[in-house]
Design a protein around this motif. Structure first.
Motif, PDB file in Angstrom:
ATOM      1  N   GLY A 358       0.814  -1.207   0.000  1.00  0.00           N
ATOM      2  CA  GLY A 358       0.000   0.000   0.000  1.00  0.00           C
ATOM      3  C   GLY A 358       0.845   1.252   0.000  1.00  0.00           C
ATOM      4  N   ALA A 359       1.963   1.201   0.712  1.00  0.00           N
ATOM      5  CA  ALA A 359       2.861   2.361   0.758  1.00  0.00           C
ATOM      6  C   ALA A 359       3.466   2.640  -0.614  1.00  0.00           C
ATOM      7  N   VAL A 360       3.908   1.574  -1.298  1.00  0.00           N
ATOM      8  CA  VAL A 360       4.482   1.768  -2.641  1.00  0.00           C
ATOM      9  C   VAL A 360       3.411   2.278  -3.604  1.00  0.00           C
ATOM     10  N   ALA A 361       2.177   1.756  -3.485  1.00  0.00           N
ATOM     11  CA  ALA A 361       1.075   2.285  -4.307  1.00  0.00           C
ATOM     12  C   ALA A 361       0.845   3.762  -3.986  1.00  0.00           C
ATOM     13  N   GLY A 362       0.978   4.125  -2.714  1.00  0.00           N
ATOM     14  CA  GLY A 362       0.853   5.534  -2.328  1.00  0.00           C
ATOM     15  C   GLY A 362       1.942   6.390  -2.957  1.00  0.00           C
ATOM     16  N   LEU A 379       5.967  12.920  -0.052  1.00  0.00           N
ATOM     17  CA  LEU A 379       6.264  11.493   0.088  1.00  0.00           C
ATOM     18  C   LEU A 379       6.316  11.042   1.545  1.00  0.00           C
ATOM     19  N   LEU A 380       6.243  11.974   2.490  1.00  0.00           N
ATOM     20  CA  LEU A 380       6.412  11.627   3.910  1.00  0.00           C
ATOM     21  C   LEU A 380       5.445  10.528   4.380  1.00  0.00           C
ATOM     22  N   PRO A 381       4.128  10.635   4.134  1.00  0.00           N
ATOM     23  CA  PRO A 381       3.225   9.584   4.638  1.00  0.00           C
ATOM     24  C   PRO A 381       3.565   8.200   4.089  1.00  0.00           C
ATOM     25  N   ALA A 382       3.836   8.109   2.783  1.00  0.00           N
ATOM     26  CA  ALA A 382       4.138   6.816   2.176  1.00  0.00           C
ATOM     27  C   ALA A 382       5.434   6.244   2.727  1.00  0.00           C
ATOM     28  N   MET A 383       6.415   7.108   2.997  1.00  0.00           N
ATOM     29  CA  MET A 383       7.693   6.638   3.535  1.00  0.00           C
ATOM     30  C   MET A 383       7.514   6.058   4.940  1.00  0.00           C
ATOM     31  N   VAL A 384       6.751   6.730   5.771  1.00  0.00           N
ATOM     32  CA  VAL A 384       6.508   6.228   7.133  1.00  0.00           C
ATOM     33  C   VAL A 384       5.802   4.875   7.077  1.00  0.00           C
TER      34      VAL A 384
END
Length: 500
Positions: A358-362, A379-384
Motif C-alpha cells: 500500500g505504501a508503494v502504491a501511495g 512522500l512523507l506519509p508513504a515513507m513512514v
C-alpha cells in the motif's frame, strides 16, 4: 556456543566476563555499523557516480547490488571462518580487508574498479558481521546478554535506515573536493580506529566443535547465481544476445550439481554449506519464498533515488532527507511487531506485506499527482508507512519461519533465511533496475519530456514491486500458523545473527 581457546576461557562468561567487554563491544559495533551502512549509503550517490565515471545503467545496478550479492554468498562461510581461525583474528582480517576495499572504491577511476571494490566490500563485511553476535554470546553473562543484544539490534536498525541520509550529508559537504568518493573514504579512518580498538580490547575465541569450510559449495552456488544475475543486468545493454539466455538456462544444471554435492556432504556429515535436511522442516521453504520476494520490494529506493535526482534535480542531501521518514516508520513498526508477533504469528508478515504494498502504491499516486512539483513532504506519509511494513516483516519473519524447526536444524535454517534476505535485496536491484532502465530506453532530451518519461517509467517499475509484495502476502499464509515460540531467542546461527 562453547569456546576452547585460552583467551576465550579467560574472558568467557563461564570464567568471569572480561572487564573490557563493554568497551570492546562499542568498538565492535562501530565496525559493524560501518559495514552495514555501506549497503545503503551508496544509493544517493549513484547519479553523481554515473556522471563522474561515465557509468552505464548496468554499472549502477552492479554498484548497488554487488555488495548485497557478495554479502549473501559469503555470510555462512564468514561465520565458519571465525569458528575455525578465531573470531578476533577473523574480525581483524575483515576490518583490514574492508578498509582497503573502501579505499579502492573511493579512488576508483572507472566503473569496473568501483564494482570490484563493492563486491570485495560485501564479501569482507560478511566475514566481519558473523563475529559480532558470536562475541556477544561468548563474552557476556546470561544476565548481561539481553542488554548487549539490544545494543546490537539498535546498531543494526540504525545502520539499515541511516545510509541514504549519511550519504547525502557527505556528498553535499564535498569534503576536500572528493564529492561521492567521501562515502567510501570515510571508512578508512573509521576502519583504522576499529582495528586498533578491536586488537586492544576484544578477546579471542573459537568454537570447540568446528564445522569445516565448504568452498566447493560456495563456488557452485556462486556460479549458479552469477549465471542468472550477469545476463539479467548486462543483457539489456548488449541487446539480449543468445548467450544471455544460455547462461540463465545453465543456472538450473548448476543448481542440480550444487544440490547433489551438498546431499553427499550431508550424508557424510561433512559440514555442508546448506544442510538439505532442513528443507523437510515445516516453514523453511515458505519462509525462504517470503524472504526472497518481500525484500526484492526494497528496491523502490533505487528507483526513487534516480527519479528524484536525475529527473527532478534533487541534491543527494535532499534525496536522503526525503527517505528519512522511512526510519521513523521502522521504529514504529518494530515496536508493534514485537508485541503482536507472539500472538498473531504469520498474520504480522501478511499485514506487513500489505502495508508495504500500500505504501508503494501511495508513492505511485504521489508521484503521478505532483509530477515535476514533487516535494519531500509529499512522500512523507508513504515513507513512514513503508517503514512500518518493512519492520513488521523483518522483525518477525525468521522467528515464524523457524517456529517448527527442530533444534538440530535451527542454526542452519536461520543462516539460510538471513542469506536469502540479502539475495532478495540484490535480486530487487537486478530485476527492478532492469525493468526501470528498459522503460527509460526511449528517454527524451528535453527537460519536460525527460520528467514525463521518468515519471511513467518510475510508476510502472513501482507497480511491479506492488505485484511482488502481493505475492509475498499470499506466500505468508504458507508459513506455520499459531503463536510464535521464542524459546530459542538469543542463539546464534552460522551467520552470527540471532536464530529467533
Amino acid at each position: 556456543m562453547s569456546v576452547t581457546s585460552q583467551d576465550a576461557r579467560a574472558s568467557g562468561p563461564e570464567a568471569g566476563p572480561s572487564a573490557r567487554r563493554w568497551p570492546a563491544l562499542l568498538v565492535v559495533l562501530l565496525a559493524a555499523f560501518m559495514d552495514l551502512v555501506d549497503n545503503t549509503i551508496v544509493t544517493v550517490g549513484l547519479p553523481e557516480i554515473q556522471k563522474d565515471l561515465r557509468a552505464t545503467d548496468a554499472d549502477l545496478q552492479w554498484v548497488a547490488a554487488g555488495y548485497a550479492l557478495a554479502f549473501a554468498l559469503m555470510l555462512i562461510t564468514g561465520g565458519r571462518l571465525g569458528d575455525v581461525f578465531g573470531r578476533k583474528k577473523t574480525f581483524l582480517a575483515g576490518i583490514v580487508g574492508f578498509t582497503i576495499a573502501s579505499a579502492l572504491a573511493g579512488a576508483a577511476q572507472g566503473p569496473e574498479t568501483l564494482i570490484g571494490a563493492r563486491v570485495l566490500q560485501g564479501a569482507l563485511a560478511a566475514v566481519m558481521i558473523p563475529q559480532v553476535l558470536t562475541y556477544i554470546q561468548v563474552g557476556f553473562s546470561a544476565a548481561e546478554r539481553p542488554r548487549a543484544l539490544g545494543q546490537y539490534g539498535m546498531v543494526l536498525a540504525l545502520a539499515g535506515v541511516s545510509g541514504p541520509l549519511l550519504g547525502g550529508l557527505l556528498i553535499d559537504a564535498d569534503l576536500f573536493g572528493w564529492d561521492w568518493r567521501t562515502i567510501f573514504l570515510i571508512n578508512v579512518p573509521i576502519g583504522a580506529a576499529a582495528f586498533l580498538g578491536t586488537a586492544a580490547l576484544m578477546p579471542e575465541s573459537r568454537a570447540e566443535h568446528t564445522r569445516r569450510l565448504d568452498l566447493v559449495g560456495v563456488v557452485l552456488i556462486t556460479l549458479a547465481l552469477v549465471a542468472v544475475f550477469y545476463p539479467l543486468v548486462q543483457g539489456r545493454e548488449l541487446g539480449r544476445p543468445l548467450w544471455t539466455f544460455i547462461s540463465m538456462a545453465a543456472a538450473l544444471p548448476l543448481l542440480v550439481i550444487f544440490v547433489a554435492y551438498e546431499r553427499g556432504r550431508t550424508r557424510r556429515d561433512d559440514s555442508p554449506l546448506v544442510d538439505l535436511g532442513l528443507f523437510r522442516e515445516r516453514g523453511v521453504i515458505p519462509g525462504l519464498v517470503v524472504a526472497l520476494v518481500f525484500f526484492t520490494g526494497g528496491s523502490f529506493f533505487f528507483v526513487l533515488t534516480l527519479h528524484l535526482q536525475i529527473a527532478l534535480g534533487y541534491t543527494p542531501l535532499r534525496a536522503g532527507l526525503t527517505f528519512l521518514p522511512f526510519a521513523f516508520g521502522v521504529i514504529i513498526g518494530s515496536g508493534a511487531a514485537t508485541r503482536l508477533a507472539p500472538r498473531a504469528g504469520r498474520l504480522v508478515v501478511a499485514v506487513g506485506s500489505v502495508v508495504m504494498g500500500g505504501a508503494v502504491a501511495g508513492m505511485i499516486y504521489t508521484l503521478h499527482r505532483n509530477g515535476a512539483g514533487l516535494s519531500p513532504w509529499n512522500l512523507l506519509p508513504a515513507m513512514v508507512v513503508a517503514g512500518i511494513g518493512l519492520a513488521c516483516v523483518s522483525a518477525t519473519l525468521v522467528n515464524i519461519a523457524l517456529a517448527r524447526v527442530s533444534a538440530r536444524h535451527a542454526g542452519s535454517a536461520s543462516g539460510v533465511v538471513n542469506t536469502t534476505v540479502q539475495l532478495g535485496s540484490a535480486a530487487g536491484i537486478a530485476v527492478i533496475g532492469t525493468v526501470f532502465f528498459s522503460l527509460l530506453a526511449g528517454n527524451a532530451t528535453e527537460t519536460a519530456a525527460t520528467v514525463a518519461v521518468f515519471l511513467r517509467s518510475s510508476e510502472q517499475a513501482l507497480w511491479v514491486i506492488v505485484g511482488l509484495l502481493g505475492v509475498s502476502f499470499l506466500a505468508s499464509f504458507l508459513l506455520p500458523s499459531g503463536p510464535v515460540k521464542t524459546g530459542q531467542a538469543g542463539q546464534a546461527d552460522e551467520t552470527g545473527r540471532e536464530a529467533t
